[in-house]
Design a protein around this motif. Sequence first.
Motif, PDB file in Angstrom:
ATOM      1  N   GLY A   5     -34.703 -36.383 -52.761  1.00  0.00           N
ATOM      2  CA  GLY A   5     -35.138 -35.371 -51.416  1.00  0.00           C
ATOM      3  C   GLY A   5     -34.278 -34.816 -51.108  1.00  0.00           C
ATOM      4  N   GLY A  54     -37.378 -37.924 -43.847  1.00  0.00           N
ATOM      5  CA  GLY A  54     -36.560 -38.525 -44.804  1.00  0.00           C
ATOM      6  C   GLY A  54     -35.775 -39.265 -44.433  1.00  0.00           C
ATOM      7  N   TRP A  55     -34.566 -38.080 -43.981  1.00  0.00           N
ATOM      8  CA  TRP A  55     -32.820 -38.181 -43.982  1.00  0.00           C
ATOM      9  C   TRP A  55     -33.121 -39.020 -42.651  1.00  0.00           C
ATOM     10  N   ARG A  68     -32.198 -46.233 -40.533  1.00  0.00           N
ATOM     11  CA  ARG A  68     -32.718 -47.909 -41.356  1.00  0.00           C
ATOM     12  C   ARG A  68     -31.507 -48.249 -41.300  1.00  0.00           C
ATOM     13  N   HIS A 125     -43.101 -39.778 -41.924  1.00  0.00           N
ATOM     14  CA  HIS A 125     -42.463 -38.992 -42.868  1.00  0.00           C
ATOM     15  C   HIS A 125     -43.263 -39.918 -44.097  1.00  0.00           C
ATOM     16  N   ASN A 178     -34.885 -40.634 -41.426  1.00  0.00           N
ATOM     17  CA  ASN A 178     -35.630 -42.440 -41.067  1.00  0.00           C
ATOM     18  C   ASN A 178     -34.288 -43.071 -42.262  1.00  0.00           C
ATOM     19  N   ILE A 194     -40.665 -50.150 -47.905  1.00  0.00           N
ATOM     20  CA  ILE A 194     -39.815 -50.208 -46.860  1.00  0.00           C
ATOM     21  C   ILE A 194     -39.646 -51.388 -46.152  1.00  0.00           C
ATOM     22  N   GLN A 228     -39.519 -37.358 -57.107  1.00  0.00           N
ATOM     23  CA  GLN A 228     -39.743 -37.348 -56.164  1.00  0.00           C
ATOM     24  C   GLN A 228     -41.146 -38.880 -55.555  1.00  0.00           C
ATOM     25  N   GLY A 246     -40.140 -42.706 -39.959  1.00  0.00           N
ATOM     26  CA  GLY A 246     -40.645 -43.752 -41.671  1.00  0.00           C
ATOM     27  C   GLY A 246     -42.184 -43.432 -42.033  1.00  0.00           C
ATOM     28  N   HIS A 297     -34.844 -41.909 -54.242  1.00  0.00           N
ATOM     29  CA  HIS A 297     -35.279 -41.077 -54.106  1.00  0.00           C
ATOM     30  C   HIS A 297     -35.043 -40.184 -52.867  1.00  0.00           C
TER      31      HIS A 297
HETATM   32  C1  HEM Z   1     -39.825 -33.277 -50.280  1.00  0.00           C
HETATM   33  C2  HEM Z   1     -39.551 -34.121 -49.951  1.00  0.00           C
HETATM   34  C3  HEM Z   1     -40.013 -35.696 -50.080  1.00  0.00           C
HETATM   35  C4  HEM Z   1     -40.993 -36.594 -50.297  1.00  0.00           C
HETATM   36  C5  HEM Z   1     -42.848 -35.504 -50.966  1.00  0.00           C
HETATM   37  C6  HEM Z   1     -41.332 -38.118 -50.122  1.00  0.00           C
HETATM   38  C7  HEM Z   1     -42.050 -38.661 -50.179  1.00  0.00           C
HETATM   39  C8  HEM Z   1     -42.857 -39.749 -49.612  1.00  0.00           C
HETATM   40  C9  HEM Z   1     -43.628 -41.221 -49.529  1.00  0.00           C
HETATM   41  C10 HEM Z   1     -45.002 -40.460 -50.647  1.00  0.00           C
HETATM   42  C11 HEM Z   1     -43.442 -42.393 -49.452  1.00  0.00           C
HETATM   43  C12 HEM Z   1     -44.141 -43.475 -48.981  1.00  0.00           C
HETATM   44  C13 HEM Z   1     -43.557 -44.254 -50.448  1.00  0.00           C
HETATM   45  C14 HEM Z   1     -44.666 -45.063 -50.087  1.00  0.00           C
HETATM   46  O1  HEM Z   1     -45.719 -44.959 -50.063  1.00  0.00           O
HETATM   47  O2  HEM Z   1     -43.818 -46.662 -49.783  1.00  0.00           O
HETATM   48  C15 HEM Z   1     -41.625 -42.308 -48.829  1.00  0.00           C
HETATM   49  C16 HEM Z   1     -41.128 -42.971 -48.167  1.00  0.00           C
HETATM   50  C17 HEM Z   1     -39.859 -42.637 -47.718  1.00  0.00           C
HETATM   51  N1  HEM Z   1     -39.099 -41.809 -48.614  1.00  0.00           N
HETATM   52 FE1  HEM Z   1     -39.704 -39.696 -48.176  1.00  0.00          FE
HETATM   53  N2  HEM Z   1     -39.628 -38.134 -49.537  1.00  0.00           N
HETATM   54  C18 HEM Z   1     -39.038 -37.414 -49.373  1.00  0.00           C
HETATM   55  C19 HEM Z   1     -38.022 -36.961 -48.998  1.00  0.00           C
HETATM   56  C20 HEM Z   1     -37.478 -38.037 -48.415  1.00  0.00           C
HETATM   57  C21 HEM Z   1     -35.613 -38.212 -48.094  1.00  0.00           C
HETATM   58  C22 HEM Z   1     -34.901 -36.542 -48.214  1.00  0.00           C
HETATM   59  C23 HEM Z   1     -35.185 -38.935 -47.876  1.00  0.00           C
HETATM   60  C24 HEM Z   1     -34.110 -39.478 -47.141  1.00  0.00           C
HETATM   61  C25 HEM Z   1     -32.763 -38.606 -47.017  1.00  0.00           C
HETATM   62  C26 HEM Z   1     -36.519 -39.538 -47.832  1.00  0.00           C
HETATM   63  C27 HEM Z   1     -36.350 -41.056 -47.219  1.00  0.00           C
HETATM   64  C28 HEM Z   1     -37.406 -41.895 -47.235  1.00  0.00           C
HETATM   65  C29 HEM Z   1     -37.980 -43.504 -46.654  1.00  0.00           C
HETATM   66  C30 HEM Z   1     -36.714 -44.237 -46.271  1.00  0.00           C
HETATM   67  C31 HEM Z   1     -39.077 -43.637 -46.937  1.00  0.00           C
HETATM   68  C32 HEM Z   1     -39.865 -44.618 -46.390  1.00  0.00           C
HETATM   69  C33 HEM Z   1     -40.139 -45.033 -45.100  1.00  0.00           C
HETATM   70  C34 HEM Z   1     -40.798 -46.135 -44.374  1.00  0.00           C
HETATM   71  O3  HEM Z   1     -41.820 -46.910 -45.062  1.00  0.00           O
HETATM   72  O4  HEM Z   1     -41.098 -46.512 -43.145  1.00  0.00           O
HETATM   73  N3  HEM Z   1     -37.696 -39.152 -48.262  1.00  0.00           N
HETATM   74  N4  HEM Z   1     -41.509 -40.697 -49.118  1.00  0.00           N
END
Ligand code: HEM
Length: 179
Positions: free
Chosen positions: A53, A105-106, A112, A141, A108, A36, A26, A138, A49
């Motif tokens: 996730g 994350g879901w 989007r 998250h 967000n 994004i 992840q 977002g 991702h």
């Molecule tokens: C434990 C589970 C998860 C972890 C550890 C995680 C971790 C991360 C991290 C570290 C980022 C930032 C990336 C960057 O540096 O640009 C990120 C962004 C994002 N993640 Fe996750 N994520 C998880 C679960 C999910 C799930 C389930 C979804 C959607 C169903 C999701 C959707 C997104 C989206 C849309 C972004 C972009 C947010 C933004 O920049 O506004 N993530 N995630």
Amino acid sequence: MSNTTTGYTGTAKALHWTIVALLIVQFIAAWTMPDIKRDTKPDTLINLHISVGVLILFVAVLRLTWRAGHPEPPPEDGLPPRQVQSARAVHWLLYALLFVLPVLGWLNASWRGFPVIMFGLELPKLLATRAPGGGWTGDVHALLATYGLLTLVGLHVAAALYHYFIRRDGVLQRMLPGR
Ligand code: HEM
Ligand code: HEM
């Protein structure tokens, strides 16, 4: 089968290490997927991702449900109560983040307008696309994953290494396969 006085059951260990492996995938996906922005369309890495996730959320719910019926093994002999309490607090914060992070994350992804597809199965949206006031999900998250989860995991791993190399007790072995 229950956790015993000497360690966690095979199920507890399998769930623990499955989540560790999924989190590694992840974070690699999170840090290699494109930045994004408002008009970003989900590509293969973003979809990976999202799928991984949601899988983490699924395994975390399974793990917590299983854990509700299987308390942790009693602490190792001779551990200071403060260490036992802080370990417990970190474990429960980790469980909380394994639930809160994927939900944010879901939320967000829904906001989007990204389809939330777990390996081919499309899941419902949790928010309408661009619903007013939904943009913070977002940022929170990403910040909670990067600073909250990684800090707690760092403390947790440092504690495991401290027990193994400095105290030389059996705490790390309780969670290792095959013991
Ligand atoms: C434990 C589970 C998860 C972890 C550890 C995680 C971790 C991360 C991290 C570290 C980022 C930032 C990336 C960057 O540096 O640009 C990120 C962004 C994002 N993640 Fe996750 N994520 C998880 C679960 C999910 C799930 C389930 C979804 C959607 C169903 C999701 C959707 C997104 C989206 C849309 C972004 C972009 C947010 C933004 O920049 O506004 N993530 N995630
Ligand atoms: C290389 C990385 C890791 C090592 C060496 C490790 C080691 C351990 C050990 C030795 C225990 C048992 C502690 C005890 O007997 O009291 C444990 C429990 C636990 N670990 Fe980890 N861990 C790692 C990564 C993670 C990660 C990434 C998470 C979640 C994000 C996590 C979540 C937990 C939780 C929630 C427990 C408590 C289990 C319970 O009582 O239900 N661990 N870990």
